[in-house]
Enzyme design. Structure first.
Site, PDB file in Angstrom:
ATOM      1  N   ASP A   1       0.850  -1.195   0.000  1.00 28.39           N
ATOM      2  CA  ASP A   1       0.000   0.000   0.000  1.00 28.39           C
ATOM      3  C   ASP A   1       0.892   1.254   0.000  1.00 28.39           C
ATOM      4  O   ASP A   1       0.757   2.123   0.871  1.00 28.39           O
ATOM      5  CB  ASP A   1      -0.928  -0.011   1.233  1.00 28.39           C
TER       6      ASP A   1
ATOM      7  N   HIS B   1      -3.890   1.882  11.286  1.00 29.59           N
ATOM      8  CA  HIS B   1      -3.714   0.440  11.090  1.00 29.59           C
ATOM      9  C   HIS B   1      -2.228   0.144  11.003  1.00 29.59           C
ATOM     10  O   HIS B   1      -1.412   1.071  10.945  1.00 29.59           O
ATOM     11  CB  HIS B   1      -4.396   0.004   9.788  1.00 29.59           C
TER      12      HIS B   1
ATOM     13  N   ASP C   1      -6.982  -2.747  11.590  1.00 31.19           N
ATOM     14  CA  ASP C   1      -7.153  -1.475  12.311  1.00 31.19           C
ATOM     15  C   ASP C   1      -6.559  -1.564  13.708  1.00 31.19           C
ATOM     16  O   ASP C   1      -6.784  -2.545  14.430  1.00 31.19           O
ATOM     17  CB  ASP C   1      -8.648  -1.160  12.489  1.00 31.19           C
TER      18      ASP C   1
ATOM     19  N   ARG D   1       1.967  14.479   8.868  1.00 27.01           N
ATOM     20  CA  ARG D   1       0.696  14.383   8.171  1.00 27.01           C
ATOM     21  C   ARG D   1       0.050  13.147   8.807  1.00 27.01           C
ATOM     22  O   ARG D   1       0.618  12.052   8.783  1.00 27.01           O
ATOM     23  CB  ARG D   1       0.955  14.197   6.676  1.00 27.01           C
TER      24      ARG D   1
ATOM     25  N   ASP E   1      -2.416  10.280   9.109  1.00 26.90           N
ATOM     26  CA  ASP E   1      -3.211   9.467   8.191  1.00 26.90           C
ATOM     27  C   ASP E   1      -4.574   9.118   8.789  1.00 26.90           C
ATOM     28  O   ASP E   1      -4.671   8.771   9.969  1.00 26.90           O
ATOM     29  CB  ASP E   1      -2.402   8.168   7.947  1.00 26.90           C
TER      30      ASP E   1
ATOM     31  N   TYR F   1     -11.063   8.065  11.423  1.00 22.41           N
ATOM     32  CA  TYR F   1     -11.239   6.669  11.868  1.00 22.41           C
ATOM     33  C   TYR F   1     -10.548   6.434  13.209  1.00 22.41           C
ATOM     34  O   TYR F   1     -11.008   5.643  14.032  1.00 22.41           O
ATOM     35  CB  TYR F   1     -10.713   5.700  10.799  1.00 22.41           C
TER      36      TYR F   1
ATOM     37  N   GLU G   1     -12.800   7.993  15.797  1.00 20.32           N
ATOM     38  CA  GLU G   1     -13.973   7.126  16.003  1.00 20.32           C
ATOM     39  C   GLU G   1     -13.667   6.028  17.034  1.00 20.32           C
ATOM     40  O   GLU G   1     -14.476   5.728  17.905  1.00 20.32           O
ATOM     41  CB  GLU G   1     -14.296   6.506  14.640  1.00 20.32           C
TER      42      GLU G   1
ATOM     43  N   GLU H   1      -5.447  14.140   7.720  1.00 24.42           N
ATOM     44  CA  GLU H   1      -6.166  13.657   6.543  1.00 24.42           C
ATOM     45  C   GLU H   1      -7.588  13.355   6.982  1.00 24.42           C
ATOM     46  O   GLU H   1      -7.838  12.325   7.614  1.00 24.42           O
ATOM     47  CB  GLU H   1      -5.509  12.392   5.978  1.00 24.42           C
TER      48      GLU H   1
END
Ligand code: GLC
Length: 526
Positions: free
Chosen positions: A57, A100, A166, A194, A196, A200, A203, A237
């Site tokens: 990734d 993650h 995650d 930065r 990422d 999420y 959350e 982000e």
């Protein structure tokens, strides 16, 4: 970071410049090119991941957050880069990826093997997938957010790829790991991060304590960064509604900046319609708690152009204009082309979009290569289409590597091939895209007013974006014609008041002509 003299330049270390001939871009390669970056006008370098990773990734599948991928460099080369950057007034921002990890991360492997391991709570495990409506980020590559793990005997959650479990930010030890990783890089001299996938993370944090919807996590991170530096940078982000930005910023006590996806999407809507009037509405959507100076703007980045901030009808307008073929689109929401091919490789049109980007009172980001109009390779999978090596000159492998075998070949042949399109050639031409963008960046530096929030003015023409910046009694009027036709405008307060600071048109010097050529732009001061 003041908007008028800050330019963030985004570099993929794997693809910029290989300093030792082994075929991969290196940190020393970036150091070699710092004079170029300073010449261009960059002031901050944003390094995409250079950590040990699973390589599936773009490096965001981290295996060790504090270890440098040995192909890209080592600690000494990182230190050399930061020190050499500092000497040229450039600051370095790196990636903090704590949403993650890779499934090859030792934390995950320990968690998989033993339910009693302290690392088990670093991740999110269930006996059955939880049906809470969470959608995968990369459809249709991933069809859900839960994956059965035979070793662990449970399902784990993954918002991104299945190989990226995650992290559970509700677990205090995971937050302590994040702070430890921040300390590690801050101690090595980075200006900040930065961050990422921040919504999420927030959350999950809310599960530990619902106060502020979990945004207390950002305060914790901010405090950690401030222990090391008085003016740390935390750029989040967060692909969220414009009205929510303020809650992620809290006047710099949480994040210091947000990446402005909302504006990014609407810029492309404006370009698709060749009608700038939409921007007045867009800019009015931000609350006072999300001032322009805390918002970071860009045209294209390392990912697909994700158009989720637009309505389905607006998204279709942008797709029809810039990605009409299915293979140009991605994840049912975005465009995987680079900027130059979307804008027909036209230097006037591409420099106009940069003039627009620089006329918004925000901090701009340039993706490496966009300043010369690097193209894309649509036969590469997913977002890899926009990840090709920098094109330095017309010699072997575009000057990306001096060795025999680049891990990824630079774009060759045709309009975007390195033989024709490269830094060296464009430095020699006064009207090249590179020269135009550099002139914009250098002019901006002297226009302090561009750090203020702009006031949209009516010049009687929807095809022209017109914004007035006022600062200490001086005024700057930015004019950008987003259309393919020449346009007449009515200058506010009469033309006699203005002098030209910068203009794309040689025939503009007389503001009284009140005419902008196709894709023309000008900054006028009074
Ligand atoms: C960010 C990166 C993207 C990556 C994702 C998962 O959105 O920009 O490239 O895939 O995070 O880490």
């Amino acid at each position: 970071m003041r908007p008028h003299d800050t330019v963030i330049y985004q570099i993929d270390p794997r693809l910029f410049r290989d300093a030792n001939g082994h075929g991969w871009g290196t940190l020393d390669g970036i150091t070699e090119k710092l004079d170029y970056l300073a010449w261009l006008g960059a002031t901050v370098i944003w390094l995409l991941p250079f950590y040990r990773s699973g390589d599936r990734d773009g490096g965001y599948d981290v295996v060790d957050h504090c270890a440098i991928d040995p192909r890209l460099g080592d600690e000494a080369s990182f230190d050399r880069l930061v020190r050499a950057a500092e000497r040229r007034g450039l600051r370095v921002v790196t990636e903090l990826v704590m949403q993650h990890t890779s499934d090859r991360h030792p934390w995950f492997q320990a968690a998989q093997r033993d339910r009693k391991s302290p690392y088990r709570d670093y991740y999110i495990w269930r006996d059955q997938p939880e049906a809470d409506g969470s959608k995968p980020i990369f459809p249709p590559i991933e069809s859900g957010v839960w994956r059965w793990d035979a070793i662990a005997g449970q399902y784990y959650r993954h918002r991104f790829y299945a190989h990226e479990p995650d992290l559970e930010l509700a677990t205090p030890q995971v937050r302590e790991e994040a702070r430890r990783i921040m300390r590690h890089w801050l101690d090595r001299g980075v200006a900040g991060f930065r961050v990422d996938a921040i919504p999420y993370m927030v959350e999950r944090a809310a599960r530990a304590d619902p106060e502020d919807g979990g945004r207390w996590l950002l305060r914790e991170m901010n405090a950690e960064a401030r222990r090391a530096r008085s003016d740390p940078v935390l750029i989040g982000e967060a692909d969220i509604a414009a009205g929510e930005y303020g809650t992620y910023l809290d006047d710099g006590r949480r994040l210091t900046h947000v990446l402005d996806f909302h504006l990014n999407n609407h810029l492309f809507l404006v370009l698709a319609r060749q009608d700038a009037s939409e921007l007045a509405r867009t800019l009015a959507e931000y609350g006072e708690d999300a001032p322009a100076a805390r918002r970071v703007a860009w045209l294209r980045n390392n990912d697909e152009l994700d158009l989720e901030q637009l309505s389905p009808e607006e998204r279709k307008e942008v797709m029809d204009a810039f990605a009409p073929e299915p293979w140009m689109q991605l994840y049912h929401r975005g465009i995987r082309r680079r900027l130059a091919p979307m804008l027909d490789g036209d230097p006037q049109r591409i420099s106009m979009t940069h003039a627009l980007l620089f006329s918004l009172g925000q901090i701009p980001v340039l993706r490496f290569g966009d300043e010369i109009g690097v193209g894309d390779e649509l036969e590469f999978p997913e977002r890899e289409s926009g990840r090709t090596p920098m094109q330095w000159h017309a010699g072997t492998h575009a000057g990306f590597t001096d060795g025999p075998a680049p891990w990824r070949k630079p774009i060759a042949g045709g309009r975007y091939g390195y033989e024709r399109l490269n830094v060296r050639a464009q430095r020699q031409q006064n009207d090249s895209l590179l020269s135009r963008i550099r002139r914009l960046l250098h002019a901006r530096r002297h226009c302090e007013a561009l750090s203020q929030a702009p006031r949209i003015v009516d010049v009687g023409n929807r095809a022209v974006f017109a914004a007035l910046f006022e600062h200490n009694g001086s005024r700057l009027l930015a004019l950008v014609n987003v259309s393919a036709d020449a346009q007449r405008i009515a200058l506010p307060g009469g033309s006699g008041d203005f002098q030209v600071e910068l203009a794309s048109d040689v025939d503009f010097p007389d503001p009284a002509s009140a005419r902008l050529s196709a894709y023309g732009y000008a900054w006028l001061s009074a």
